[in-house]
Motif scaffolding. Sequence first.
Motif, PDB file in Angstrom:
ATOM      1  N   ASP A   1      -3.502  -8.614  -1.900  1.00  0.00           N
ATOM      2  CA  ASP A   1      -4.720  -9.257  -1.414  1.00  0.00           C
ATOM      3  C   ASP A   1      -5.831  -8.216  -1.222  1.00  0.00           C
ATOM      4  O   ASP A   1      -5.705  -7.301  -0.415  1.00  0.00           O
ATOM      5  CB  ASP A   1      -4.419  -9.942  -0.084  1.00  0.00           C
ATOM      6  N   PRO A   2      -6.970  -8.370  -1.923  1.00  0.00           N
ATOM      7  CA  PRO A   2      -8.066  -7.402  -1.790  1.00  0.00           C
ATOM      8  C   PRO A   2      -8.691  -7.369  -0.401  1.00  0.00           C
ATOM      9  O   PRO A   2      -9.339  -6.384  -0.049  1.00  0.00           O
ATOM     10  CB  PRO A   2      -9.092  -7.863  -2.841  1.00  0.00           C
ATOM     11  N   VAL A   3      -8.513  -8.419   0.397  1.00  0.00           N
ATOM     12  CA  VAL A   3      -9.013  -8.383   1.774  1.00  0.00           C
ATOM     13  C   VAL A   3      -8.384  -7.201   2.513  1.00  0.00           C
ATOM     14  O   VAL A   3      -9.017  -6.555   3.347  1.00  0.00           O
ATOM     15  CB  VAL A   3      -8.693  -9.706   2.499  1.00  0.00           C
ATOM     16  N   ILE A   4      -7.133  -6.889   2.174  1.00  0.00           N
ATOM     17  CA  ILE A   4      -6.442  -5.756   2.772  1.00  0.00           C
ATOM     18  C   ILE A   4      -6.631  -4.494   1.933  1.00  0.00           C
ATOM     19  O   ILE A   4      -7.017  -3.443   2.454  1.00  0.00           O
ATOM     20  CB  ILE A   4      -4.939  -6.056   2.945  1.00  0.00           C
ATOM     21  N   THR A   5      -6.391  -4.587   0.639  1.00  0.00           N
ATOM     22  CA  THR A   5      -6.391  -3.379  -0.198  1.00  0.00           C
ATOM     23  C   THR A   5      -7.765  -2.733  -0.309  1.00  0.00           C
ATOM     24  O   THR A   5      -7.867  -1.516  -0.489  1.00  0.00           O
ATOM     25  CB  THR A   5      -5.862  -3.701  -1.613  1.00  0.00           C
ATOM     26  N   ASP A   6      -8.838  -3.531  -0.182  1.00  0.00           N
ATOM     27  CA  ASP A   6     -10.187  -2.959  -0.277  1.00  0.00           C
ATOM     28  C   ASP A   6     -10.629  -2.286   1.019  1.00  0.00           C
ATOM     29  O   ASP A   6     -11.584  -1.508   1.015  1.00  0.00           O
ATOM     30  CB  ASP A   6     -11.214  -4.038  -0.648  1.00  0.00           C
ATOM     31  N   GLN A   7      -9.958  -2.607   2.135  1.00  0.00           N
ATOM     32  CA  GLN A   7     -10.426  -2.114   3.429  1.00  0.00           C
ATOM     33  C   GLN A   7      -9.459  -1.156   4.119  1.00  0.00           C
ATOM     34  O   GLN A   7      -9.845  -0.490   5.078  1.00  0.00           O
ATOM     35  CB  GLN A   7     -10.681  -3.308   4.370  1.00  0.00           C
ATOM     36  N   VAL A   8      -8.215  -1.078   3.662  1.00  0.00           N
ATOM     37  CA  VAL A   8      -7.254  -0.197   4.317  1.00  0.00           C
ATOM     38  C   VAL A   8      -7.718   1.252   4.191  1.00  0.00           C
ATOM     39  O   VAL A   8      -8.285   1.653   3.171  1.00  0.00           O
ATOM     40  CB  VAL A   8      -5.846  -0.369   3.710  1.00  0.00           C
ATOM     41  N   THR A   9      -7.493   2.045   5.237  1.00  0.00           N
ATOM     42  CA  THR A   9      -7.956   3.430   5.233  1.00  0.00           C
ATOM     43  C   THR A   9      -6.780   4.390   5.324  1.00  0.00           C
ATOM     44  O   THR A   9      -5.678   4.036   5.778  1.00  0.00           O
ATOM     45  CB  THR A   9      -8.903   3.706   6.415  1.00  0.00           C
ATOM     46  N   LEU A  10      -7.026   5.613   4.910  1.00  0.00           N
ATOM     47  CA  LEU A  10      -5.993   6.636   4.976  1.00  0.00           C
ATOM     48  C   LEU A  10      -5.628   6.980   6.415  1.00  0.00           C
ATOM     49  O   LEU A  10      -4.473   7.308   6.709  1.00  0.00           O
ATOM     50  CB  LEU A  10      -6.450   7.902   4.238  1.00  0.00           C
ATOM     51  N   LEU A  11      -6.597   6.918   7.315  1.00  0.00           N
ATOM     52  CA  LEU A  11      -6.298   7.192   8.718  1.00  0.00           C
ATOM     53  C   LEU A  11      -5.341   6.145   9.276  1.00  0.00           C
ATOM     54  O   LEU A  11      -4.447   6.464  10.069  1.00  0.00           O
ATOM     55  CB  LEU A  11      -7.587   7.232   9.534  1.00  0.00           C
ATOM     56  N   GLU A  12      -5.500   4.893   8.866  1.00  0.00           N
ATOM     57  CA  GLU A  12      -4.584   3.847   9.304  1.00  0.00           C
ATOM     58  C   GLU A  12      -3.177   4.089   8.759  1.00  0.00           C
ATOM     59  O   GLU A  12      -2.183   3.947   9.477  1.00  0.00           O
ATOM     60  CB  GLU A  12      -5.097   2.473   8.856  1.00  0.00           C
ATOM     61  N   LEU A  13      -3.095   4.454   7.484  1.00  0.00           N
ATOM     62  CA  LEU A  13      -1.790   4.718   6.873  1.00  0.00           C
ATOM     63  C   LEU A  13      -1.128   5.940   7.500  1.00  0.00           C
ATOM     64  O   LEU A  13       0.087   5.963   7.716  1.00  0.00           O
ATOM     65  CB  LEU A  13      -1.948   4.904   5.365  1.00  0.00           C
ATOM     66  N   ASP A  14      -1.935   6.945   7.787  1.00  0.00           N
ATOM     67  CA  ASP A  14      -1.371   8.136   8.418  1.00  0.00           C
ATOM     68  C   ASP A  14      -0.834   7.809   9.806  1.00  0.00           C
ATOM     69  O   ASP A  14       0.195   8.355  10.224  1.00  0.00           O
ATOM     70  CB  ASP A  14      -2.433   9.233   8.509  1.00  0.00           C
ATOM     71  N   ALA A  15      -1.515   6.912  10.517  1.00  0.00           N
ATOM     72  CA  ALA A  15      -1.032   6.505  11.833  1.00  0.00           C
ATOM     73  C   ALA A  15       0.320   5.799  11.717  1.00  0.00           C
ATOM     74  O   ALA A  15       1.221   6.008  12.536  1.00  0.00           O
ATOM     75  CB  ALA A  15      -2.052   5.592  12.509  1.00  0.00           C
ATOM     76  N   VAL A  16       0.485   4.962  10.680  1.00  0.00           N
ATOM     77  CA  VAL A  16       1.781   4.306  10.449  1.00  0.00           C
ATOM     78  C   VAL A  16       2.852   5.352  10.169  1.00  0.00           C
ATOM     79  O   VAL A  16       3.963   5.296  10.717  1.00  0.00           O
ATOM     80  CB  VAL A  16       1.688   3.312   9.269  1.00  0.00           C
ATOM     81  N   ARG A  17       2.521   6.330   9.333  1.00  0.00           N
ATOM     82  CA  ARG A  17       3.494   7.365   8.980  1.00  0.00           C
ATOM     83  C   ARG A  17       3.902   8.182  10.205  1.00  0.00           C
ATOM     84  O   ARG A  17       5.086   8.481  10.388  1.00  0.00           O
ATOM     85  CB  ARG A  17       2.909   8.292   7.910  1.00  0.00           C
TER      86      ARG A  17
ATOM     87  N   VAL B   1       0.850  -1.190   0.000  1.00  0.00           N
ATOM     88  CA  VAL B   1       0.000   0.000   0.000  1.00  0.00           C
ATOM     89  C   VAL B   1       0.889   1.245   0.000  1.00  0.00           C
ATOM     90  O   VAL B   1       1.895   1.307   0.716  1.00  0.00           O
ATOM     91  CB  VAL B   1      -0.943   0.038   1.221  1.00  0.00           C
ATOM     92  N   ILE B   2       0.494   2.237  -0.799  1.00  0.00           N
ATOM     93  CA  ILE B   2       1.217   3.501  -0.918  1.00  0.00           C
ATOM     94  C   ILE B   2       0.307   4.630  -0.456  1.00  0.00           C
ATOM     95  O   ILE B   2      -0.889   4.641  -0.773  1.00  0.00           O
ATOM     96  CB  ILE B   2       1.658   3.739  -2.378  1.00  0.00           C
ATOM     97  N   PHE B   3       0.881   5.575   0.276  1.00  0.00           N
ATOM     98  CA  PHE B   3       0.168   6.781   0.686  1.00  0.00           C
ATOM     99  C   PHE B   3       1.008   7.965   0.238  1.00  0.00           C
ATOM    100  O   PHE B   3       2.088   8.195   0.753  1.00  0.00           O
ATOM    101  CB  PHE B   3      -0.029   6.777   2.203  1.00  0.00           C
ATOM    102  N   THR B   4       0.521   8.706  -0.751  1.00  0.00           N
ATOM    103  CA  THR B   4       1.262   9.848  -1.281  1.00  0.00           C
ATOM    104  C   THR B   4       0.352  11.059  -1.384  1.00  0.00           C
ATOM    105  O   THR B   4      -0.741  10.980  -1.938  1.00  0.00           O
ATOM    106  CB  THR B   4       1.870   9.552  -2.658  1.00  0.00           C
TER     107      THR B   4
ATOM    108  N   PRO C   1      -4.827   9.534  -3.125  1.00  0.00           N
ATOM    109  CA  PRO C   1      -3.525   9.345  -2.477  1.00  0.00           C
ATOM    110  C   PRO C   1      -3.196   7.908  -2.105  1.00  0.00           C
ATOM    111  O   PRO C   1      -2.077   7.618  -1.720  1.00  0.00           O
ATOM    112  CB  PRO C   1      -3.642  10.213  -1.216  1.00  0.00           C
ATOM    113  N   GLN C   2      -4.181   7.005  -2.184  1.00  0.00           N
ATOM    114  CA  GLN C   2      -3.944   5.601  -1.883  1.00  0.00           C
ATOM    115  C   GLN C   2      -3.697   4.832  -3.164  1.00  0.00           C
ATOM    116  O   GLN C   2      -4.476   4.938  -4.112  1.00  0.00           O
ATOM    117  CB  GLN C   2      -5.185   5.008  -1.201  1.00  0.00           C
ATOM    118  N   LYS C   3      -2.618   4.052  -3.184  1.00  0.00           N
ATOM    119  CA  LYS C   3      -2.335   3.193  -4.335  1.00  0.00           C
ATOM    120  C   LYS C   3      -1.918   1.845  -3.770  1.00  0.00           C
ATOM    121  O   LYS C   3      -1.147   1.780  -2.826  1.00  0.00           O
ATOM    122  CB  LYS C   3      -1.251   3.808  -5.210  1.00  0.00           C
ATOM    123  N   LYS C   4      -2.426   0.758  -4.340  1.00  0.00           N
ATOM    124  CA  LYS C   4      -2.257  -0.521  -3.671  1.00  0.00           C
ATOM    125  C   LYS C   4      -2.233  -1.693  -4.639  1.00  0.00           C
ATOM    126  O   LYS C   4      -2.716  -1.587  -5.770  1.00  0.00           O
ATOM    127  CB  LYS C   4      -3.370  -0.704  -2.633  1.00  0.00           C
ATOM    128  N   ALA C   5      -1.651  -2.796  -4.159  1.00  0.00           N
ATOM    129  CA  ALA C   5      -1.588  -4.029  -4.935  1.00  0.00           C
ATOM    130  C   ALA C   5      -1.524  -5.191  -3.941  1.00  0.00           C
ATOM    131  O   ALA C   5      -0.971  -5.056  -2.848  1.00  0.00           O
ATOM    132  CB  ALA C   5      -0.358  -4.031  -5.844  1.00  0.00           C
TER     133      ALA C   5
END
Length: 425
Positions: A56-72, A40-43, A50-54
């Motif tokens: 398993d769709p179980v993850i890519t369909d449900q991942v959120t920007l708030l989750e990615l921002d928390a990782v960042r 997953v990419i957050f740019t 801003p989300q770009k992904k490749a």
Amino acid sequence: MVDPHQVVSSLIPLVSAALPEIPERLRELIEPLVPHRALVIFTEDCTGRPQKKAGDPVITDQVTLLELDAVRRRMRGTPGAVSDAVIAGSGRPVCAWLAGTGALLVLCEPTTGAEPDAATRKTIQAMWEIAALRIRQQVSEAPASFMSQSHAVASERLRVTTELVDRHSTDLEVILAALRSTQLSDRQARASATELATAALIAAKTGSDVVVELSEEPVAEAFTRLRGDLRPLSRYGSLAVHFVEPPRDGRALPGEIAHAARAIVRSAILSMNNQDAVSKVLVQWDCDGTNLLIIIRDDGAGQLGDDDPGMRQIRSRAAAFGGTVSLDNVPDWGSDLRIALPLDPPRSREDERWDLAPREREVLGQLVRGSRNRDIARHLHISENTVKFHLSQLYRKLGVGSRAEAVALAVSAGSPQVGSGKEGS
């Protein structure tokens, strides 16, 4: 021994990839080094998507920007180190890297179970830097129609806002549950509610910061980035570029407008530099509250014409955002180019008729298809409570009192395809 030709050849699919293909090409390069379940990419370079992904769709369909921002926000120490994070609603091991552009790369559930060694982490960092620069280049060179669509739809920003609404609703329910609890004394209930409310306020502030970061770029920061883009012209060439800074307290620019403005200035300067006797160019940005005003002047012979390829590109970009372009040539005194870009997206026909927000159009489209609240919630990745909220707003704006009336009005108005609810990555 590493074969340099093989290394360079392996990067060709990545550096030549179109924007939607970059996640998959990058995943193909990284997979042999660190097998993983999803990438997953957050740019923030691509503010509309801003989300770009490749993977398993179980993850890519449900991942959120708030989750990615928390990782960042939590990234500290060694890039690529394995840590735990909430991704797609569940705790998972992840490896994360930040590029020089500020973009985030997350590998979800690396399947080796072991942390990548230092050489592997450095290799992936180099690949990620190339991919992040390619994303920035693709966005800066994107067709005006693509940027205009992002400006009008801003699907990811809507999704983040919806996530915040869902979280806020849940937080309120938890606080009320604490206050109503028969197992807690009044003092304990107040203390618990205060603690929950404090945590909810922090989460809401963090989420609202993400929305702002995705939605807008402070005008001074956008102009500083423009100066950085143009620095090679003055450093390695004979052209002197003079900048007139915009007011630092001017209205922030929507991300797509900032990208378009920088692309317009680059095109204009390259076209002016191709003329004879041009040694200086002045670039000025200003804002009248509703438009970004761009002024570009050179000291050449005043021969810049509308047949110039750069001018055609400038007019195309400005037109995509409903902007205006004025070119004034004065022989022996230079060319004066002025562009006005509206800061607010154009309103659609449905917006003007009913004043519908984009998410409300999506909900109306699902109603027309006969979807129930549960189906709408699943399709739009929101809670059923949020669906009910949007429906109440929708009924009020349409002036109807039921689902059937809303559908009948939409169909009679010739809008059976209002809001598909599909959001690109």
